[in-house]
Structures are given as C-alpha cells and as structure tokens.
Design an enzyme around this catalytic site. Sequence first.
Site, mmCIF file in Angstrom:
data_model
loop_
_atom_site.group_PDB
_atom_site.id
_atom_site.type_symbol
_atom_site.label_atom_id
_atom_site.label_comp_id
_atom_site.label_asym_id
_atom_site.label_seq_id
_atom_site.Cartn_x
_atom_site.Cartn_y
_atom_site.Cartn_z
ATOM 1 N N ILE A 15 72.379 -8.562 26.721
ATOM 2 C CA ILE A 15 71.113 -7.820 26.716
ATOM 3 C C ILE A 15 70.736 -7.376 25.306
ATOM 4 O O ILE A 15 69.549 -7.348 24.943
ATOM 5 C CB ILE A 15 71.177 -6.596 27.687
ATOM 6 C CG1 ILE A 15 69.824 -5.901 27.791
ATOM 7 C CG2 ILE A 15 72.254 -5.600 27.282
ATOM 8 C CD1 ILE A 15 68.726 -6.724 28.385
ATOM 9 N N SER A 37 81.376 -5.822 16.989
ATOM 10 C CA SER A 37 81.991 -6.558 18.090
ATOM 11 C C SER A 37 83.494 -6.361 18.022
ATOM 12 O O SER A 37 84.049 -6.059 16.948
ATOM 13 C CB SER A 37 81.648 -8.048 17.974
ATOM 14 O OG SER A 37 82.350 -8.783 18.961
ATOM 15 N N LYS A 96 71.985 1.522 30.888
ATOM 16 C CA LYS A 96 72.121 1.932 32.278
ATOM 17 C C LYS A 96 73.255 1.139 32.908
ATOM 18 O O LYS A 96 73.504 0.016 32.448
ATOM 19 C CB LYS A 96 70.826 1.749 33.064
ATOM 20 C CG LYS A 96 70.106 0.416 32.917
ATOM 21 C CD LYS A 96 70.737 -0.880 33.310
ATOM 22 C CE LYS A 96 71.248 -1.088 34.693
ATOM 23 N NZ LYS A 96 71.819 -2.479 34.873
HETATM 24 N N1 LIG Z 1 68.276 -2.300 30.406
HETATM 25 C C1 LIG Z 1 68.295 -3.527 30.892
HETATM 26 O O1 LIG Z 1 67.255 -4.139 31.169
HETATM 27 C C2 LIG Z 1 69.628 -4.214 31.069
HETATM 28 C C3 LIG Z 1 69.678 -5.584 31.356
HETATM 29 C C4 LIG Z 1 70.932 -6.195 31.445
HETATM 30 C C5 LIG Z 1 72.086 -5.429 31.299
HETATM 31 N N2 LIG Z 1 71.992 -4.100 31.077
HETATM 32 C C6 LIG Z 1 73.198 -3.260 30.929
HETATM 33 O O2 LIG Z 1 73.774 -3.555 29.666
HETATM 34 C C7 LIG Z 1 75.200 -3.495 29.760
HETATM 35 C C8 LIG Z 1 75.775 -4.850 29.322
HETATM 36 O O3 LIG Z 1 75.283 -5.862 30.174
HETATM 37 P P1 LIG Z 1 75.280 -7.404 29.717
HETATM 38 O O4 LIG Z 1 74.774 -8.194 30.847
HETATM 39 O O5 LIG Z 1 74.591 -7.559 28.422
HETATM 40 O O6 LIG Z 1 76.849 -7.661 29.569
HETATM 41 P P2 LIG Z 1 77.691 -8.588 28.578
HETATM 42 O O7 LIG Z 1 76.853 -9.684 28.032
HETATM 43 O O8 LIG Z 1 78.951 -8.945 29.306
HETATM 44 O O9 LIG Z 1 78.026 -7.619 27.362
HETATM 45 C C9 LIG Z 1 78.942 -6.588 27.407
HETATM 46 C C10 LIG Z 1 79.505 -6.437 25.997
HETATM 47 O O10 LIG Z 1 80.399 -5.336 26.008
HETATM 48 C C11 LIG Z 1 81.401 -5.552 25.031
HETATM 49 N N3 LIG Z 1 82.698 -5.184 25.618
HETATM 50 C C12 LIG Z 1 83.507 -4.209 25.164
HETATM 51 N N4 LIG Z 1 84.604 -4.116 25.900
HETATM 52 C C13 LIG Z 1 84.532 -5.063 26.843
HETATM 53 C C14 LIG Z 1 85.396 -5.491 27.883
HETATM 54 N N5 LIG Z 1 86.589 -4.891 28.119
HETATM 55 N N6 LIG Z 1 85.005 -6.514 28.657
HETATM 56 C C15 LIG Z 1 83.824 -7.123 28.449
HETATM 57 N N7 LIG Z 1 82.954 -6.775 27.463
HETATM 58 C C16 LIG Z 1 83.311 -5.752 26.660
HETATM 59 C C17 LIG Z 1 81.351 -7.019 24.618
HETATM 60 O O11 LIG Z 1 80.888 -7.075 23.273
HETATM 61 P P3 LIG Z 1 81.840 -7.607 22.091
HETATM 62 O O12 LIG Z 1 82.631 -8.751 22.675
HETATM 63 O O13 LIG Z 1 80.882 -8.030 21.055
HETATM 64 O O14 LIG Z 1 82.708 -6.463 21.677
HETATM 65 C C18 LIG Z 1 80.308 -7.647 25.540
HETATM 66 O O15 LIG Z 1 79.510 -8.585 24.890
HETATM 67 C C19 LIG Z 1 75.515 -3.083 31.188
HETATM 68 O O16 LIG Z 1 75.629 -1.693 31.263
HETATM 69 C C20 LIG Z 1 74.269 -3.538 31.960
HETATM 70 O O17 LIG Z 1 74.031 -2.786 33.145
HETATM 71 C C21 LIG Z 1 70.790 -3.481 30.947
#
Ligand SMILES: NC(=O)c1ccc[n+]([C@@H]2O[C@H](COP(=O)([O-])OP(=O)(O)OC[C@H]3O[C@@H](n4cnc5c(N)ncnc54)[C@H](OP(=O)(O)O)[C@@H]3O)[C@@H](O)[C@H]2O)c1
Length: 331
Positions: A15, A37, A96
Amino acid sequence: MSETVRIGVLGCASIALRRTIPAILACPQTSLAAVASRDPEKAKQAAQRFGCDASTYEELLRRDDVDAVYVPVPPSLHLPWGLEVLRAGKHLLLEKPAATSADEARRLVDEAGARGLVLRENFNFLHHGQHRTVRELLAAGRLGTVRTLSAAFCFPGMPASDIRYVPQLGGGALLDAGVYPIRVAQLLFGADLRVTGSTLRIDPARGVDVAGQALLVSGDGVLIDAQFGFQHSYGSRYSVWGSTGRLTLDRAFTPPATWSPVLRIEEQDHVEERVLPTDNQIENTIRSFAQAVSEGRDARHPDEADYGAQTIRTAELVDEVRRLAVRVESS
Ligand SMILES: NC(=O)c1ccc[n+]([C@@H]2O[C@H](COP(=O)([O-])OP(=O)(O)OC[C@H]3O[C@@H](n4cnc5c(N)ncnc54)[C@H](OP(=O)(O)O)[C@@H]3O)[C@@H](O)[C@H]2O)c1
C-alpha cells in the site's frame, strides 16, 4: 520546522509503494525523507524509485530530518512500532486498523496525547467528499427518518502468503475489511453504536476469519448490518434507507481518484442519480495529516481527540463483534 512535513515510511508495504508514497510526493505540504525496510536491498530499491534515503526501521526513528512516520506494517505490529515512533518524538500516521484490540488503541492514543503528537489512523475514505454529500442529505431530511444502514466491503482472496491470512500478524477479514463498514456507521450515525450480533466464517486450516457480518444499532435506533470478507467478488458500498427514500453509494471505501461517484436516490415514483466530482481521498488524507502537524496540533486538540476517540471506538466495536460472534467453518 521545515516548510514541508518530512515523512519517513516504516516498511516497504504494498500500500505504501502503490498509493501512499505517491500521495506524499504529490502533496505540496509533505516531502519524503526516507523509506525503511527490514531488508536493506528492498529499502535501497524503494529509495531509488522515489528519490529519497534508504534506512532501517531503527535508523529512521533516530533521523532528525523526519517529522512524522507513516507505518504500514501488519496490524499486530502497529502497537509496538506505533509506540516506538511516538517515543522517538515523531507524529504518527498509522495504517488501519490502528490496533488489534481496544486496549492497544487506548495505549497508542494515550501515548500520543502524553507526548504532544498527532496520531491519525489511515482511513482514507473519511477524506472523500462523497460522504460529506451523504451527510448533508441526511441532515436535510432527504430520506425522512433513517431506518437502516447496510454497508459492505468484500473482495476476492489473496495469495496464500498474504499477511491477512496470518493470525499472529493480526490477519482476518474483520480487522482488514470489517473495520470499513463499522467506521462508516460511526461516521453517519455517531458514537453510540452497539453490536447486537455477529457471525465470523473461519478458515480452519489458517485459523483466521475470512468473512463475516455484524449487526449494530445506533443510539437513535438505526438498524445497521455490516458485511465483510475476502471470499467474494469486489464490492464496496452502502445504502441508507429512510421513511421516504433510499440512498445508495457504490465504491464507497476505495474509489480511485479518477472515479466519478454516482449517488442514487430512490423515492416513491422518482429515481435520481447524482454524479459527484472525482476526489483523491489518499492525497486528501495526507494533506489533512500534514495540516494538523504544521498547525502544531497534538492528540489533545479537540479535532484530534475526536479522531482518537473514533479510533478507540472502532477497536471496541471490533472486540465486541469478536466476543459475540457465532463462528462457522468456511468450506
Ligand atoms: N488504507 C488503505 O487503503 C489500505 C490498503 C491496503 C492495506 N492497508 C493496511 O496497510 C497495512 C499493510 O498492508 P499491505 O497490504 O500493504 O501489506 P504488505 O504489502 O504485506 O506490507 C506489510 C509490510 O510490513 C513490513 N513488515 C514488518 N514486519 C513484518 C512481518 N513480520 N511480516 C510481514 N511484513 C512485515 C514489511 O516491510 P519490509 O519488508 O519493507 O520491512 C511489509 O512490506 C495493513 O495494516 C493493511 O490493513 C491499508
């Protein structure tokens, strides 16, 4: 303080890369200082792509050129990293759901208040003009006395490795998708909501809820149903039904910036479709957060205190949905 609010991004989340960082770059009130990261190569690539510094999480929080941190890590890590950000003296834009429980939400809001910092939960839809139009119509009595709200946010399943399928990371449809129809009920019908029943459909192999529904009632008796899940074709909508008319808004939660919303109002012998202006809810969210920071607000400012109270209330309602839920197995 610099002319812009200098933002650091903690985690190269999907996101962040797709939506939030481009909005930070597009907004004249903000600049991107660094992306962090766990993986140095990932940070380097994102930094090259967006023209900023690369960092580790820990270094990001020590940087003097970061005023505020955007945290898009998995939900169970929002509390520990959110607290770290606030303890480092940085304002916090937290994805969120801000927390996986009301206790966690209270700890975050209290910490921001104690440290004199802004904390916003990143619910972009709150900053789209289409809901203002709905609220104006309701306030003007266009639907008569409101009887029901039906709201839904559902979408298809994701790859098996997605964070939403991992219970330890705060996965599940209630926390990921269910918070949207619950939050829009708060927006339209106030803080006095109660949960009267709920169902969660559990994936037994993964141990997470993949769909569900919640029934709520507002302080003045509006009956509300909230549907959520990631086992469906895409749907993001709500409908408000009153004594003299019904209003429906499609693409309510994640409309692209190019989307012209269509507000449909049905009355006896009359249907009206209003095409509303396009709006960029992600840039609006960033601008509003930056405005709060540059005005020198903190979590005790009345408007910020309201954001904090709504964040806590959402988490309380989520706790209640979980507590009351009839659990069924997903086939
Ligand atoms: N506001 C909106 O419209 C919207 C839309 C989608 C998602 N979200 C929210 O944004 C957040 C992330 O969602 P996403 O879909 O973007 O997820 P994602 O791509 O899986 O990203 C999560 C990031 O968290 C970091 N991370 C740190 N510790 C981790 C762990 N133990 N396992 C996995 N990742 C870890 C990683 O970054 P590094 O590897 O770089 O450290 C990873 O890229 C959630 O809270 C979701 O509800 C909001």
